[in-house]
Design an enzyme around this catalytic site. Structure first.
Site, PDB file in Angstrom:
ATOM      1  N   GLU A 123      -5.750   2.346  -3.028  1.00  0.00           N
ATOM      2  CA  GLU A 123      -5.055   2.285  -4.319  1.00  0.00           C
ATOM      3  C   GLU A 123      -3.574   2.053  -4.078  1.00  0.00           C
ATOM      4  OE1 GLU A 123      -7.566   5.082  -7.383  1.00  0.00           O
ATOM      5  OE2 GLU A 123      -5.872   5.994  -6.352  1.00  0.00           O
ATOM      6  N   CYS A 124      -3.034   1.019  -4.670  1.00  0.00           N
ATOM      7  CA  CYS A 124      -1.601   0.706  -4.630  1.00  0.00           C
ATOM      8  C   CYS A 124      -1.071   0.720  -3.195  1.00  0.00           C
ATOM      9  CB  CYS A 124      -0.831   1.674  -5.533  1.00  0.00           C
ATOM     10  SG  CYS A 124       0.797   1.036  -6.025  1.00  0.00           S
ATOM     11  N   GLY A 125      -0.373   1.759  -2.766  1.00  0.00           N
ATOM     12  CA  GLY A 125       0.130   1.794  -1.403  1.00  0.00           C
ATOM     13  C   GLY A 125      -0.975   1.685  -0.381  1.00  0.00           C
TER      14      GLY A 125
END
Length: 439
Positions: free
Chosen positions: A329-331
């Site tokens: 997720e994201c990072g």
């Protein structure tokens, strides 16, 4: 189950009014009085719950009316059983939300207050005004039926004369004053581009919280504040939590990967999953006995050099993905990609499970709620599942050659370009998963 404790929402007319300082100070000051406070955070915030935990000793949980169905909200609030008091910190301004309602509302803190019967403590930044602050408070008190203002905390008060004028205005408006905080330096939580620095990174977090507690205890009427709490109304509608990505889940967890919603992890555990943390920054590979790996968001851009040098982590992650699913997720998604370009324009090799290349050299904010209709499966969720989440990052996509994971729209139904991607058993998204849309 024991009775639920009464509650309050700590909110404000706008961001930057001082509600986080008030919240942390209250958690500390009330805790020292022997009052067990269950903290919550309204909205999709990754940072504040960590500070709530540090100040109260109890895990703080997000309550998000846009993303969460009523049964989920009620189930999360029922987790406060056993505490003496609930304090829910609002986000942005009290009535601020999106234009189009989602699962149960627009995401405004006022909706949480009304749903659970919690009166609002309104923190007012009083700089540049005196009696006129009462008009602001009165407007908030009258705007929406079902939302009750318990009283105000006057913040950044310049002098005793200023306080007297503010109190005179509130008296005329019939608004109780629960305390007045003088202007002062200190108790300033350091900030980063996504908001506050995480609690675990703040070397003096205990001293900062203690200072906030002393400040609040010295200037607020804590007895009046506790007495203003309203009975908690939470139903018992059955709710199905998000399914875990596997029976044994390897979870990246360190300063680069820490944005995991507490309610998501708690739901996995409640379903019988075992979570095994590992640290990419310490060059650890995911547990080889796990049957799924999850890389949450965080700040990989601040640690890109260390991640690029973490050969054991990157090789171990690639080997894991040969036979078992990996999701980021994201990072975490960016760390699964081919490369991450930092703010200075230096490219760092990432794990290479996906072809994604992202850059912080060309910063642009991506912020908002997301609805994702999965075109391909991801760990624990089948293709066709509809998910609700939130996106907040400053990275720019340079390359994304893989198949899209989902069809993604924002809160108003507009198509979003950040679709996530999938390659083999590896998948990732820029949005943080909050709930599955069961409608």
């Amino acid at each position: 189950m024991s009775a639920l404790p009464p509650g309050l929402v700590i909110s404000a007319p706008a961001s930057g009014s001082g509600k986080t300082t008030v919240m942390l100070g209250l958690l500390d000051a009330l805790g020292r009085r022997g009052i067990a406070v269950q903290p919550f955070k309204c909205g999709p915030d990754y940072i504040d719950p960590g500070f709530h935990l540090a100040a109260s000793g109890r895990a703080s949980v997000n309550l998000d009316g846009w993303a969460m169905a009523g049964g989920q909200l009620d189930a999360l609030v029922r987790g406060a059983a056993g505490a003496d008091l609930v304090l829910a910190e609002g986000s942005m301004g009290l009535f601020d939300g999106v234009a189009v309602p989602g699962a149960t509302g627009t995401g405004a803190s006022a909706e949480i207050a009304a749903r659970f019967g919690w009166p609002v403590v309104l923190v007012l930044d009083t700089r540049g005004q005196a009696q006129s602050a009462a008009a602001v408070a009165l407007g908030f008190a009258r705007l929406r039926p079902g939302v009750t203002i318990a009283g105000v905390v006057l913040n950044r008060v310049a002098s005793p004369r200023h306080e007297a004028l503010l109190r005179a205005g509130m008296s005329e408006a019939g608004i109780p004053v629960l305390g007045a905080l003088p202007r002062r330096a200190g108790i300033a939580l350091p900030e980063r581009h996504l908001g506050l620095v995480q609690a675990g990174e703040h070397g003096e977090i205990a001293a900062l919280i203690r200072e906030a507690g002393d400040f609040i205890a010295g200037h607020l009427d804590l007895d009046a504040l506790v007495a203003a709490a309203g009975p908690t109304r939470a139903g018992d509608t059955p709710h199905r939590a998000l399914p875990p990505p596997g029976q044994r889940v390897a979870l990246a967890q360190d300063a680069a990967f820490s944005f995991a919603y507490p309610h998501v992890l708690a739901g996995w555990r409640a379903a019988g999953a075992e979570i095994v943390p590992f640290s990419p920054l310490a060059d650890e590979a995911p547990d080889p006995a796990a049957d799924a790996c999850w890389l949450p968001g965080g700040y990989p851009e601040l640690h890109a050099g260390r991640l690029a040098a973490a050969g054991r982590f990157r090789a171990g992650l690639r080997h894991f993905a040969e036979t078992r699913p990996v999701h980021g997720e994201c990072g975490g998604y960016m760390a699964m990609g081919a490369a991450l370009i930092d703010a200075e324009g230096v490219a760092h090799e990432m794990a290479g499970l996906l072809g994604l290349v992202t850059s912080y050299a060309a910063r642009r904010m991506h912020l908002g709620y997301r609805v994702a209709d999965l075109l391909n499966p991801m760990p624990g969720l089948a293709a066709g599942s509809v998910l609700r989440g939130h996106e907040f990052h400053y990275s720019t996509v340079i390359e994304q050659p893989d198949a899209p994971l989902a069809r993604v729209t924002d809160a108003e139904g507009r198509t979003v370009g950040e679709t996530g991607s999938v390659r083999g058993r590896a998948s990732g998204t820029f949005f943080h998963l909050i709930a599955e849309d069961m409608r």
